[in-house]
Design a protein around this motif. Structure first.
Motif, PDB file in Angstrom:
ATOM      1  N   ASP A 123       0.920  -1.392   0.224  1.00 49.28           N
ATOM      2  CA  ASP A 123      -0.056   0.094   0.144  1.00 49.28           C
ATOM      3  C   ASP A 123       0.990   1.288   0.000  1.00 49.28           C
ATOM      4  O   ASP A 123       1.706   1.257   1.029  1.00 49.28           O
ATOM      5  N   ASP A 155      -0.856   4.274  -0.260  1.00 52.97           N
ATOM      6  CA  ASP A 155      -1.835   5.312   0.267  1.00 52.97           C
ATOM      7  C   ASP A 155      -3.161   5.323  -0.778  1.00 52.97           C
ATOM      8  O   ASP A 155      -2.798   5.391  -2.004  1.00 52.97           O
ATOM      9  N   PHE A 156      -4.353   5.811   0.009  1.00 50.26           N
ATOM     10  CA  PHE A 156      -5.344   5.970  -0.981  1.00 50.26           C
ATOM     11  C   PHE A 156      -5.832   4.968  -1.989  1.00 50.26           C
ATOM     12  O   PHE A 156      -6.217   4.899  -3.126  1.00 50.26           O
ATOM     13  N   ARG A 192      -2.336  12.789  -2.462  1.00 51.87           N
ATOM     14  CA  ARG A 192      -1.276  12.491  -1.781  1.00 51.87           C
ATOM     15  C   ARG A 192      -0.408  13.854  -1.463  1.00 51.87           C
ATOM     16  O   ARG A 192      -0.165  14.092  -0.325  1.00 51.87           O
ATOM     17  N   TYR A 215       0.143  15.165   2.395  1.00 50.09           N
ATOM     18  CA  TYR A 215       1.323  15.354   2.761  1.00 50.09           C
ATOM     19  C   TYR A 215       2.077  16.758   2.774  1.00 50.09           C
ATOM     20  O   TYR A 215       3.336  17.075   2.854  1.00 50.09           O
ATOM     21  N   THR A 225       0.959  13.164  10.044  1.00 52.43           N
ATOM     22  CA  THR A 225       1.339  12.187   9.035  1.00 52.43           C
ATOM     23  C   THR A 225       2.102  10.963   9.645  1.00 52.43           C
ATOM     24  O   THR A 225       2.119  10.067   9.035  1.00 52.43           O
ATOM     25  N   HIS A 244      -0.439   8.479  10.480  1.00 50.09           N
ATOM     26  CA  HIS A 244      -0.855   7.629   9.228  1.00 50.09           C
ATOM     27  C   HIS A 244       0.181   6.682   8.798  1.00 50.09           C
ATOM     28  O   HIS A 244      -0.389   5.446   8.574  1.00 50.09           O
ATOM     29  N   ILE A 245       1.330   6.869   8.533  1.00 47.98           N
ATOM     30  CA  ILE A 245       2.209   5.889   8.229  1.00 47.98           C
ATOM     31  C   ILE A 245       2.436   4.801   9.021  1.00 47.98           C
ATOM     32  O   ILE A 245       2.567   3.849   8.395  1.00 47.98           O
ATOM     33  N   ARG A 252      -0.863   2.764   8.513  1.00 41.36           N
ATOM     34  CA  ARG A 252      -0.911   2.061   7.139  1.00 41.36           C
ATOM     35  C   ARG A 252       0.169   0.914   7.309  1.00 41.36           C
ATOM     36  O   ARG A 252      -0.044  -0.087   6.628  1.00 41.36           O
ATOM     37  N   SER A 298       3.018  -0.201   5.850  1.00 43.89           N
ATOM     38  CA  SER A 298       3.220  -0.995   4.542  1.00 43.89           C
ATOM     39  C   SER A 298       4.755  -1.924   4.810  1.00 43.89           C
ATOM     40  O   SER A 298       5.542  -1.579   5.494  1.00 43.89           O
TER      41      SER A 298
END
Length: 256
Positions: free
Chosen positions: A69, A71-72, A134, A138, A222, A225-226, A229, A231
């Motif tokens: 992933d 984002d979005f 994005r 960001y 931010t 969020h990271i 997520r 990833s």
């Protein structure tokens, strides 16, 4: 005279080897480029790659290395493909099964430029929409060229790596940013489309937080969020490189 003749024969053999190698390289690159141009389904593209080595090479392998992933509901898919002595890194930006952007580069070859050999944008509207979303979130100004550059980067997240666990080049840069309380440069890392670069930024802000440095609210948003997520990230442990793992735990905290 004999020595001169031997040298001539050696140069002829080397010339023929490199010419043959270059021709084979162009042959495989042409095949991959043709498939990539016409195929906009990730599933069908991977299926064609899986069977490619049986059609064109006795010694080949297609390996889906990353599917993560970014984002979005947009994902980064990386495939490493090996055909005889030729190695390629294919990076794809996808939404569901639809390919939005595609690139091919030699992987990894220090004798050849690190720039992609082939790039195509399959759906410019969706790519631009992704970048707009994005950039808004960001607070960045990423372009399509930034997207390709950062998506295709060969980066590993590690502060210590290799024999003797030496400090990595990027790790030393982050430590310098932290020492100088340079949150602007660390924030740029968070804005990167490259997941590993983002991880370095997250760790830099964690180090500042431990030192009781105030982290602005927009940056904390931010960071959250990271981490949420979470990833898949390319990491290094000791002498083992290219390890894939999710580096944020439930707290979440960054791993060094």
């Amino acid at each position: 005279m004999k020595a001169t003749l031997r040298h001539c024969l050696l140069w002829i053999l080397l010339f023929n080897f490199f010419v043959g190698h270059a021709q084979k390289d162009r042959h495989y690159l042409g095949i991959l480029t043709t498939i990539l141009k016409k195929e906009n389904s990730a599933k069908h593209f991977i299926k064609q790659l899986d069977s490619l080595h049986t059609k064109f090479s006795r010694h080949g392998l297609a390996n889906t290395y990353i599917d993560r992933d970014v984002d979005f509901d947009v994902f980064h898919l990386r495939v490493n493909i090996f055909l005889d002595s030729e190695s390629y890194q294919i990076d794809l930006l996808k939404e569901n099964d639809s390919l939005l952007a595609k690139s091919i580069k030699n992987y990894p070859n220090i004798l050849i430029s690190n720039s992609p050999l082939f790039v195509t944008i399959a759906d410019s509207n969706k790519v631009l929409n992704f970048l707009r979303q994005r950039n808004t979130f960001y607070q960045s100004k990423k372009s399509i060229s930034d997207l390709i550059e950062e998506l295709t980067m060969s980066e590993e997240y590690a502060f210590k790596c290799g024999y003797g666990s030496k400090t990595t080049e990027k790790g030393a840069i982050v430590e310098a940013f932290v020492e100088n309380e340079n949150i602007d440069e660390l924030h740029k890392m968070l804005q990167s489309i490259n997941i590993e670069t983002q991880a370095f930024g997250v760790q830099g802000f964690k180090m500042l937080e431990v030192a009781h440095f105030y982290i602005p609210k927009y940056i904390r948003k931010t960071l959250s969020h990271i981490k949420k997520r979470n990833s898949i990230t390319i990491t290094c442990a000791g002498c083992f490189t290219g390890i894939l793992e999710r580096i944020y735990s439930a707290d979440p905290q960054s791993k060094q």
